[in-house]
Write a protein that holds these residues in place. Sequence first.
Motif, PDB file in Angstrom:
ATOM      1  N   VAL A  95      44.193  43.371  16.330  1.00 18.75           N
ATOM      2  CA  VAL A  95      43.497  42.836  17.500  1.00 18.75           C
ATOM      3  C   VAL A  95      41.989  43.048  17.426  1.00 18.75           C
ATOM      4  CG1 VAL A  95      43.439  42.899  20.016  1.00 18.75           C
ATOM      5  CG2 VAL A  95      45.534  43.474  18.818  1.00 18.75           C
ATOM      6  N   ASN A  97      38.101  44.494  15.753  1.00 15.94           N
ATOM      7  CA  ASN A  97      37.198  44.275  14.631  1.00 15.94           C
ATOM      8  C   ASN A  97      37.043  45.466  13.717  1.00 15.94           C
ATOM      9  OD1 ASN A  97      36.567  41.791  15.405  1.00 15.94           O
ATOM     10  ND2 ASN A  97      34.382  42.129  15.649  1.00 15.94           N
ATOM     11  N   GLU A 108      45.608  52.750  24.337  1.00 10.11           N
ATOM     12  CA  GLU A 108      44.731  52.325  25.436  1.00 10.11           C
ATOM     13  C   GLU A 108      45.547  51.570  26.484  1.00 10.11           C
ATOM     14  OE1 GLU A 108      41.672  50.078  23.488  1.00 10.11           O
ATOM     15  OE2 GLU A 108      40.396  51.835  23.192  1.00 10.11           O
ATOM     16  N   ASN A 109      46.469  50.732  26.006  1.00 11.17           N
ATOM     17  CA  ASN A 109      47.320  49.988  26.938  1.00 11.17           C
ATOM     18  C   ASN A 109      48.212  50.903  27.744  1.00 11.17           C
ATOM     19  OD1 ASN A 109      46.331  47.544  26.126  1.00 11.17           O
ATOM     20  ND2 ASN A 109      47.876  47.265  24.537  1.00 11.17           N
ATOM     21  N   GLY A 111      47.327  53.692  28.806  1.00  5.94           N
ATOM     22  CA  GLY A 111      46.505  54.433  29.756  1.00  5.94           C
ATOM     23  C   GLY A 111      46.368  55.911  29.427  1.00  5.94           C
ATOM     24  N   ILE A 112      46.361  56.216  28.143  1.00  5.96           N
ATOM     25  CA  ILE A 112      46.238  57.613  27.728  1.00  5.96           C
ATOM     26  C   ILE A 112      44.772  58.026  27.757  1.00  5.96           C
ATOM     27  CG2 ILE A 112      46.493  59.067  25.669  1.00  5.96           C
ATOM     28  CD1 ILE A 112      49.087  57.298  25.224  1.00  5.96           C
ATOM     29  N   PRO A 114      41.120  59.339  26.888  1.00  7.74           N
ATOM     30  CA  PRO A 114      40.347  59.027  25.681  1.00  7.74           C
ATOM     31  C   PRO A 114      40.407  60.087  24.570  1.00  7.74           C
ATOM     32  CG  PRO A 114      39.086  58.471  27.610  1.00  7.74           C
ATOM     33  CD  PRO A 114      40.365  59.070  28.107  1.00  7.74           C
ATOM     34  N   ILE A 117      43.655  59.880  22.823  1.00  8.79           N
ATOM     35  CA  ILE A 117      43.728  58.671  21.995  1.00  8.79           C
ATOM     36  C   ILE A 117      43.040  58.935  20.658  1.00  8.79           C
ATOM     37  CG2 ILE A 117      43.095  56.240  21.759  1.00  8.79           C
ATOM     38  CD1 ILE A 117      43.167  55.918  24.696  1.00  8.79           C
ATOM     39  N   HIS A 139      39.441  42.513   8.086  1.00 10.70           N
ATOM     40  CA  HIS A 139      39.580  41.356   7.196  1.00 10.70           C
ATOM     41  C   HIS A 139      39.113  41.657   5.779  1.00 10.70           C
ATOM     42  CE1 HIS A 139      35.387  40.762   8.531  1.00 10.70           C
ATOM     43  NE2 HIS A 139      35.218  40.149   7.395  1.00 10.70           N
TER      44      HIS A 139
ATOM     45  N   LEU B 134      30.550  43.538  19.272  1.00 13.17           N
ATOM     46  CA  LEU B 134      31.589  44.265  19.980  1.00 13.17           C
ATOM     47  C   LEU B 134      30.993  45.140  21.084  1.00 13.17           C
ATOM     48  CD1 LEU B 134      34.570  44.025  19.317  1.00 13.17           C
ATOM     49  CD2 LEU B 134      34.449  46.351  18.445  1.00 13.17           C
ATOM     50  N   MET B 159      38.151  40.455  26.633  1.00 16.16           N
ATOM     51  CA  MET B 159      39.193  40.523  25.607  1.00 16.16           C
ATOM     52  C   MET B 159      39.188  39.240  24.777  1.00 16.16           C
ATOM     53  SD  MET B 159      41.537  42.236  24.191  1.00 16.16           S
ATOM     54  CE  MET B 159      42.318  43.564  25.037  1.00 16.16           C
ATOM     55  N   LEU B 165      35.816  37.055  18.225  1.00 16.67           N
ATOM     56  CA  LEU B 165      34.969  37.660  17.190  1.00 16.67           C
ATOM     57  C   LEU B 165      35.810  38.183  16.033  1.00 16.67           C
ATOM     58  CD1 LEU B 165      32.460  39.608  19.421  1.00 16.67           C
ATOM     59  CD2 LEU B 165      31.933  37.691  17.928  1.00 16.67           C
ATOM     60  N   ARG B 166      36.969  38.781  16.370  1.00 11.05           N
ATOM     61  CA  ARG B 166      37.847  39.345  15.346  1.00 11.05           C
ATOM     62  C   ARG B 166      38.382  38.254  14.415  1.00 11.05           C
ATOM     63  NH1 ARG B 166      41.167  39.181  12.230  1.00 11.05           N
ATOM     64  NH2 ARG B 166      43.266  39.995  12.126  1.00 11.05           N
ATOM     65  N   PHE B 167      38.670  37.067  14.984  1.00 12.38           N
ATOM     66  CA  PHE B 167      39.330  36.041  14.186  1.00 12.38           C
ATOM     67  C   PHE B 167      38.376  35.091  13.479  1.00 12.38           C
ATOM     68  CE2 PHE B 167      43.159  37.595  16.002  1.00 12.38           C
ATOM     69  CZ  PHE B 167      44.085  37.332  15.000  1.00 12.38           C
ATOM     70  N   PRO B 169      36.079  35.645  11.058  1.00  9.66           N
ATOM     71  CA  PRO B 169      36.174  35.745   9.590  1.00  9.66           C
ATOM     72  C   PRO B 169      37.519  35.279   9.041  1.00  9.66           C
ATOM     73  CG  PRO B 169      35.841  37.919  10.582  1.00  9.66           C
ATOM     74  CD  PRO B 169      35.775  36.933  11.681  1.00  9.66           C
ATOM     75  N   THR B 170      38.610  35.554   9.753  1.00 12.28           N
ATOM     76  CA  THR B 170      39.938  35.126   9.291  1.00 12.28           C
ATOM     77  C   THR B 170      40.016  33.608   9.221  1.00 12.28           C
ATOM     78  OG1 THR B 170      40.784  37.032  10.478  1.00 12.28           O
ATOM     79  CG2 THR B 170      42.406  35.459   9.703  1.00 12.28           C
ATOM     80  N   ARG B 234      44.459  50.428  31.983  1.00 15.25           N
ATOM     81  CA  ARG B 234      44.079  50.567  30.588  1.00 15.25           C
ATOM     82  C   ARG B 234      42.923  51.555  30.461  1.00 15.25           C
ATOM     83  NH1 ARG B 234      44.004  47.906  25.553  1.00 15.25           N
ATOM     84  NH2 ARG B 234      41.834  47.653  25.008  1.00 15.25           N
ATOM     85  N   THR B 235      42.966  52.386  29.433  1.00 15.00           N
ATOM     86  CA  THR B 235      41.849  53.298  29.171  1.00 15.00           C
ATOM     87  C   THR B 235      41.158  52.844  27.892  1.00 15.00           C
ATOM     88  OG1 THR B 235      43.438  54.732  28.095  1.00 15.00           O
ATOM     89  CG2 THR B 235      42.759  55.344  30.299  1.00 15.00           C
ATOM     90  N   ARG B 236      40.034  53.426  27.582  1.00 16.82           N
ATOM     91  CA  ARG B 236      39.334  53.094  26.358  1.00 16.82           C
ATOM     92  C   ARG B 236      39.096  54.348  25.547  1.00 16.82           C
ATOM     93  NH1 ARG B 236      37.124  48.053  26.115  1.00 16.82           N
ATOM     94  NH2 ARG B 236      37.239  48.566  23.925  1.00 16.82           N
ATOM     95  N   MET B 237      39.290  54.243  24.215  1.00 16.31           N
ATOM     96  CA  MET B 237      39.030  55.407  23.373  1.00 16.31           C
ATOM     97  C   MET B 237      37.537  55.699  23.343  1.00 16.31           C
ATOM     98  SD  MET B 237      39.978  56.132  19.397  1.00 16.31           S
ATOM     99  CE  MET B 237      39.013  54.829  18.643  1.00 16.31           C
ATOM    100  N   LYS B 238      36.752  54.650  23.128  1.00  7.50           N
ATOM    101  CA  LYS B 238      35.301  54.841  23.046  1.00  7.50           C
ATOM    102  C   LYS B 238      34.685  54.534  24.401  1.00  7.50           C
ATOM    103  CE  LYS B 238      35.077  53.782  18.172  1.00  7.50           C
ATOM    104  NZ  LYS B 238      34.968  52.691  17.213  1.00  7.50           N
ATOM    105  N   GLN B 239      34.344  55.599  25.124  1.00  8.53           N
ATOM    106  CA  GLN B 239      33.729  55.420  26.430  1.00  8.53           C
ATOM    107  C   GLN B 239      32.246  55.152  26.236  1.00  8.53           C
ATOM    108  OE1 GLN B 239      35.310  55.788  29.437  1.00  8.53           O
ATOM    109  NE2 GLN B 239      37.296  56.230  28.562  1.00  8.53           N
TER     110      GLN B 239
END
Lengths: 280, 268
Positions: A95, A97, A108-109, A111-112, A114, A117, A139, B134, B159, B165-167, B169-170, B234-239
């Motif tokens: 999903v 980059n 993340e989905n 809800g853990i 940070p 994670i 890629h 990103l 999202m 952006l991810r796709f 290059p593919t 949803r949470t984010r790893m990189k805050q």
Amino acid sequence: MSTIIKTEKLVYTYEGAEAPTLRGLDLEIEEGTFVAVLGHNGSGKSTLAKHLNGILIPTSGRVLVDGMDTAEEQNLLAVRHTVGMVFQNPDNQIVANVVEDDVAFGPENLGIEPREIRRRVDDALTSVQMYEYRNHAPHLLSGGQKQRVAIAGILAMKPRCIVLDEPTAMLDPVGRGEVLDTITRLNRQEGITVILVTHHMEECIGADRLLVMSEGSILMDGSPRELFPRVEEMEAAHLGVPDTTRLMYALNREGYQLPLEAITTEECAQALLRAFGHKE
Amino acid sequence: MLKDITLGQYYPGDTLVHRLDPRTKLILTLIYIAALFTAIVYAGYALVVLFLAVSILLSRIRLRNILSGLKPLIIIVLITGILNLFYTKGEHLLVHFWRISIYWEGVETAIFMALRIMLLIAGTLLLTYTTSPLQLTDGLESLLNPLKKIRVPVHELAMMMSIALRFIPTLIEETDKIMSAQRARGADFETGGLIAKAKAMLPLLIPLFVSAFRRADELATAMESRCYHGGEGRTRMKQLSMARRDWIALAVGVLLLALVILFRRLGI
């Protein structure tokens, strides 16, 4: 050991199709085992796989994951948290980059928090031996590496079972070896239940249990050592047997007495050595 | 080769400008644009130019890269300049021939307008040069978050942007492959006029679209399998986190805008 996945008279008919693809499967999968599902194209093996985490819902019958019915909407998240799924095309399941961001997607989905994670992502990437690639763009990786990233993405969610739907079909032999080693290690060392759907006999050799599917039913169920020696039956299901068994089967038809259940290369070599080694 | 195309023109680096939070950079760019359009006097302009010059110096982006980014706009800048030159009326007549007269005020406006457009582009180029796509997406999502209250699907838009952006290059890789396949069957993408070329693209675009839809379908299944259920919970790893340097940078930005407004009032 407890049952993690159970199907009861599972029938599935694709929309618009006349005949059902799955014809009443009754199946129980023990937690911690490595199960290989083998079948030719159109045998229904991928359709079965898609039922195991609620991507497809049975037309009739039930699929129970850790006791939860996959047909019930409110169970879906918990089902998918218990059973992770790795698909055939590695490109179409990544999903993000950056490798580590992709592995983080699942947790993340959920809800853990940070920091947790971060720890899971590092552990998962170490576990599939892709840690040094964590900042790479997906890629630019090889097929085998991408597939290992996809496995890490599932691992980071800490599932109890991983279903892999022909994960090596698009890979070269090197990539295939990498992926197989990884899933075997996950099963043996971390005790994760593995269900590997494939049409390569060689990939089933290391499994605890082999299910042979044909025409939407389970044709044979047993250990690879029990099933592969039944060469005629395997061929009737449009499947071959591993090269090792094929070699010994051919020799036996020439009048030798070789053990057909010596399915690994090592065992096969030993058996041949015993039979021919000292007759110079 | 198509593969070598770099995206978003991001120049990776580790300078103060690169390390700023993307939200800070987005807000600073907005402040900068506001200041640019408020400045109508020499001192104001000088201040805006100074701010941009210092930012460029700090980012260690080469001036050459910024100038090459401005190149495609040279015609727009020229047209704006010329129109302003001829159409601005004033008191100090410089040249008069036939029915055209050029005033001193016209020259002044022409230069200012051209400068304004160039500064506007240069400022936004600096943002995209120093912020990865990103990070920009993350920053935008976070800044637009309050809009969720009025049902703007901020998370979904972000999202979508990051998956696009991810796709890229593919899909570029795939275009390359299909092109080779069609060439091997005798397709000709290079010769002929505009219409012939457009027609030649058809056997390229159709397989590309079909495959893009298949990919989208598979990706959606894979995302659902990984428990994706929208932005809720949803949470984010990189805050994203605002450091002291971010607040200082924002303070400098606010000061810039305040001074430009002051100069305008005073009319210096």
